[in-house]
Scaffold this active site. Sequence first.
Site, PDB file in Angstrom:
ATOM      1  N   ASP A  45     -47.051  -1.305 -16.872  1.00  0.00           N
ATOM      2  CA  ASP A  45     -47.610  -2.636 -17.144  1.00  0.00           C
ATOM      3  C   ASP A  45     -47.601  -2.955 -18.641  1.00  0.00           C
ATOM      4  OD1 ASP A  45     -48.725  -5.055 -16.452  1.00  0.00           O
ATOM      5  OD2 ASP A  45     -50.785  -4.321 -16.474  1.00  0.00           O
ATOM      6  N   HIS A  73     -39.392  -6.876 -20.413  1.00  0.00           N
ATOM      7  CA  HIS A  73     -38.827  -6.073 -19.328  1.00  0.00           C
ATOM      8  C   HIS A  73     -37.588  -5.319 -19.832  1.00  0.00           C
ATOM      9  CE1 HIS A  73     -41.677  -7.905 -16.720  1.00  0.00           C
ATOM     10  NE2 HIS A  73     -41.083  -9.090 -16.661  1.00  0.00           N
ATOM     11  N   LEU A  92     -34.815  16.190 -10.966  1.00  0.00           N
ATOM     12  CA  LEU A  92     -35.930  15.250 -10.802  1.00  0.00           C
ATOM     13  C   LEU A  92     -35.599  14.169  -9.766  1.00  0.00           C
ATOM     14  CD1 LEU A  92     -38.610  13.916 -12.011  1.00  0.00           C
ATOM     15  CD2 LEU A  92     -37.072  12.639 -13.517  1.00  0.00           C
TER      16      LEU A  92
HETATM   17  C1  FPP Z   1     -45.265  -5.261 -15.331  1.00  0.00           C
HETATM   18  O1  FPP Z   1     -45.439  -5.836 -16.612  1.00  0.00           O
HETATM   19  C2  FPP Z   1     -43.862  -4.858 -15.145  1.00  0.00           C
HETATM   20  C3  FPP Z   1     -43.069  -5.277 -14.139  1.00  0.00           C
HETATM   21  C4  FPP Z   1     -43.517  -6.199 -13.086  1.00  0.00           C
HETATM   22  C5  FPP Z   1     -41.649  -4.868 -14.053  1.00  0.00           C
HETATM   23  C6  FPP Z   1     -41.316  -3.493 -14.505  1.00  0.00           C
HETATM   24  C7  FPP Z   1     -39.876  -3.417 -14.810  1.00  0.00           C
HETATM   25  C8  FPP Z   1     -39.303  -2.694 -15.803  1.00  0.00           C
HETATM   26  C9  FPP Z   1     -40.039  -1.799 -16.685  1.00  0.00           C
HETATM   27  C10 FPP Z   1     -37.840  -2.766 -16.085  1.00  0.00           C
HETATM   28  C11 FPP Z   1     -36.943  -2.452 -14.954  1.00  0.00           C
HETATM   29  C12 FPP Z   1     -37.070  -1.078 -14.447  1.00  0.00           C
HETATM   30  C13 FPP Z   1     -36.118  -0.421 -13.756  1.00  0.00           C
HETATM   31  C14 FPP Z   1     -36.434   0.900 -13.214  1.00  0.00           C
HETATM   32  C15 FPP Z   1     -34.789  -0.975 -13.531  1.00  0.00           C
HETATM   33  P1  FPP Z   1     -45.976  -7.331 -16.714  1.00  0.00           P
HETATM   34  O2  FPP Z   1     -44.791  -8.237 -16.774  1.00  0.00           O
HETATM   35  O3  FPP Z   1     -46.920  -7.622 -15.606  1.00  0.00           O
HETATM   36  O4  FPP Z   1     -46.703  -7.311 -18.093  1.00  0.00           O
HETATM   37  P2  FPP Z   1     -47.991  -8.169 -18.499  1.00  0.00           P
HETATM   38  O5  FPP Z   1     -49.159  -7.575 -17.738  1.00  0.00           O
HETATM   39  O6  FPP Z   1     -48.103  -7.958 -19.963  1.00  0.00           O
HETATM   40  O7  FPP Z   1     -47.731  -9.602 -18.128  1.00  0.00           O
END
Ligand code: FPP
Length: 254
Positions: free
Chosen positions: A31, A48, A142
Site C-alpha cells: 500500500d 504503481h 521461491l
Molecule cells: C495499493 O496502493 C497498491 C495497489 C492497488 C496495486 C499494487 C501494484 C503494484 C505494486 C505494481 C504491480 C505489481 C505487480 C506484481 C505486477 P494504493 O494505490 O492504494 O496507494 P494509496 O493508498 O497511497 O492510494
Amino acid sequence: MRILDIFKKKDKDIEQINIQYTPEHIAIIMDGNGRWAQRRNMPRTQGHRAGMESVRDIIKACSQLGVRVLTLYAFSTENWKRSEEEVSFLMNLLVEYAKKEVKELNRQRVKLIASGDISQLPGYAFREVKNAIHLTANNDGLIVNLALNYGGRDEIVNATKKIYQDISDKKLEIKDINESLFSRYLYTRDLPDPDLLIRTGGELRLSNFLLYQSAYAELYFTEVMWPDFRKQHLIEAIEDYQGRSRRFGGINKR
Ligand code: FPP
C-alpha cells in the site's frame, strides 16, 4: 540444497537474519503507491510503476533468505472501483511484468502462481499471466503468489459453493469438512498459512486480504510507502517477527 544456495549468496544484510526462524510464508499488502506519487506531484499511476521496483527487490531478497512463499496483494476485488485509467494502467503493468520478468524469474528459480479469480481479468492480461505461470511452473525456488482479483470474502464464499457442489456430486460428505479440508478449497490451496503479514503505507487494516489464512499470522505495519520498501525494510520486519512469541492459542511453540 536451498540453505547451501542461500549461504553462497549471503551478503552483509542477510547475515543479520537468523535463518532458522525465517518465516516460511510472507504476505504483503503493497500500500501507499498513490500517496507516494501524489507527494511528488506525479500521477498516482507513477506510484504503481515505482512499486514494481520494490516488487523486484523484495522477490530477490526473499529468494536469498530462503523464504518459501511470498504472496503479494497486486489487485483486489475492490480495486475495480478505481478510475478506468488506473485500472487499465495496473493491468498493463501486470502484462509488462509477466512478459519482461519471466527470464529473471527463471534465473532465480522463482515459480509464479496466482490466487484470485484471474479469469475475470481482461483477456490480454489473463493470457500473459497464464503464460508466465506456465513458463515458471518447473522452478523449485521461491513461490511468488500474486493475489489478483483477490478478495478474502469472495474466496470463502467460493470455497463454500465448491464444497456444496462436491457434496451434491457425492464426492464429499458433511463429516469430511474440517479446517484443513476447507483450506484446500481456497485459492491458496496447498500453500502454508502466512507466518508474517506486512502492510506498508501506514494503514492498520487487512483490507479483505487472506482472511481465513491469517488467523495466526504475525502482523507488521510500517509507515514506509510501498515504492520505498526495500530489502532492509523487509529485514527489519523479519527481525521484529523473530522477536515475537508465537503460541497459536497454546503455550510457547518456541
Ligand atoms: C495499493 O496502493 C497498491 C495497489 C492497488 C496495486 C499494487 C501494484 C503494484 C505494486 C505494481 C504491480 C505489481 C505487480 C506484481 C505486477 P494504493 O494505490 O492504494 O496507494 P494509496 O493508498 O497511497 O492510494
